[in-house]
Design a protein around this motif. Structure first.
Motif, PDB file in Angstrom:
ATOM      1  N   SER A  74       0.843  -1.187   0.000  1.00 61.78           N
ATOM      2  CA  SER A  74       0.000   0.000   0.000  1.00 61.78           C
ATOM      3  C   SER A  74       0.882   1.241   0.000  1.00 61.78           C
ATOM      4  O   SER A  74       1.718   1.421   0.892  1.00 61.78           O
ATOM      5  N   TYR A 131      -7.324  -1.943  -4.497  1.00 64.09           N
ATOM      6  CA  TYR A 131      -7.762  -1.761  -3.104  1.00 64.09           C
ATOM      7  C   TYR A 131      -9.200  -2.226  -2.902  1.00 64.09           C
ATOM      8  O   TYR A 131     -10.014  -1.547  -2.277  1.00 64.09           O
ATOM      9  N   SER A 134     -10.474  -2.325   0.702  1.00 61.58           N
ATOM     10  CA  SER A 134     -10.539  -1.080   1.461  1.00 61.58           C
ATOM     11  C   SER A 134     -11.862  -0.380   1.175  1.00 61.58           C
ATOM     12  O   SER A 134     -12.050   0.217   0.105  1.00 61.58           O
TER      13      SER A 134
END
Length: 212
Positions: A74, A131, A134
């Motif tokens: 990340s 992602y 997320s």
């Protein structure tokens, strides 16, 4: 005069790598008032010297947020917020902005005040940049897609991510190839890089629909 000569176009690229340059060269031939803003420019590829206008803004930094052994991890890409002043000075009719970074966010935030169109260019798709786990990032990206006027991508995986994950409407969101997709970048010795115009023509058609 072709009305495309009246369009002011800005490209916002964190890094203007060599694979972008054939597309930018062809695009500038259609829209001469195109300017590329980038945080890092490695120089022109052979055969593309001064084929488009480029300006480096601030410093490009990648900050590692979390390390993973199986992917890029990340990261947060820092780009100078001073891009705002350069865009206000240029007053582009349309902005092509790479992915979902800070420059794209700033362009979208200023859109209601400056009346420019924003097209998000998403470079493919992979677990390290999607992602999908997320919830916060996905929420922000879905909002960005909703606020943008169009999205373009260079892969079927990118299109699937935009449509299936970020809820882009396939009918109203333009999906085209660029860079090394249908443009097919190839090394040709002294002749440098070449590309086909088909996908650039499709993108240009969309831009020409913007009232000036």
């Amino acid at each position: 005069m072709d009305r495309s000569h009246n369009f002011r176009i800005a490209w916002l690229l964190p890094v203007a790598w060599f694979y972008w340059q054939p597309a930018l060269c062809q695009f500038t031939q259609i829209f001469p008032q195109t300017k590329v803003f980038t945080g890092l420019f490695p120089g022109f590829a052979r055969g593309f010297d001064n084929s488009f206008v480029v300006e480096v803004i601030g410093k490009f930094h990648v900050l590692e947020m979390a390390r993973e052994t199986t992917s890029y991890g990340s990261n947060f890409t820092y780009l100078s917020p001073s891009i705002i002043f350069h865009l206000l000075r240029l007053r582009p009719h349309a902005i092509f902005s790479s992915s979902f970074g800070i420059w794209t966010i700033l362009a979208l935030l200023l859109k209601p005040l400056c009346w420019w169109r924003v097209i998000i260019a998403y470079e493919g798709s992979s677990p390290s940049v999607d992602y999908r786990n997320s919830a916060l990032r996905l929420l922000v990206r879905r909002l960005m897609v909703k606020l943008a006027d169009a999205c373009i991508t260079n892969s079927h995986a990118g299109k699937a991510y935009l449509v299936d994950i970020l809820n882009a409407k396939a009918i109203s969101k333009k999906q085209n190839t660029y860079e090394a997709g249908r443009i097919r970048i190839s090394h040709l010795g002294k002749r440098g890089l070449r590309c086909k115009r088909r996908s650039i023509g499709r993108i240009a058609f969309f831009v020409k629909e913007i009232p000036v």
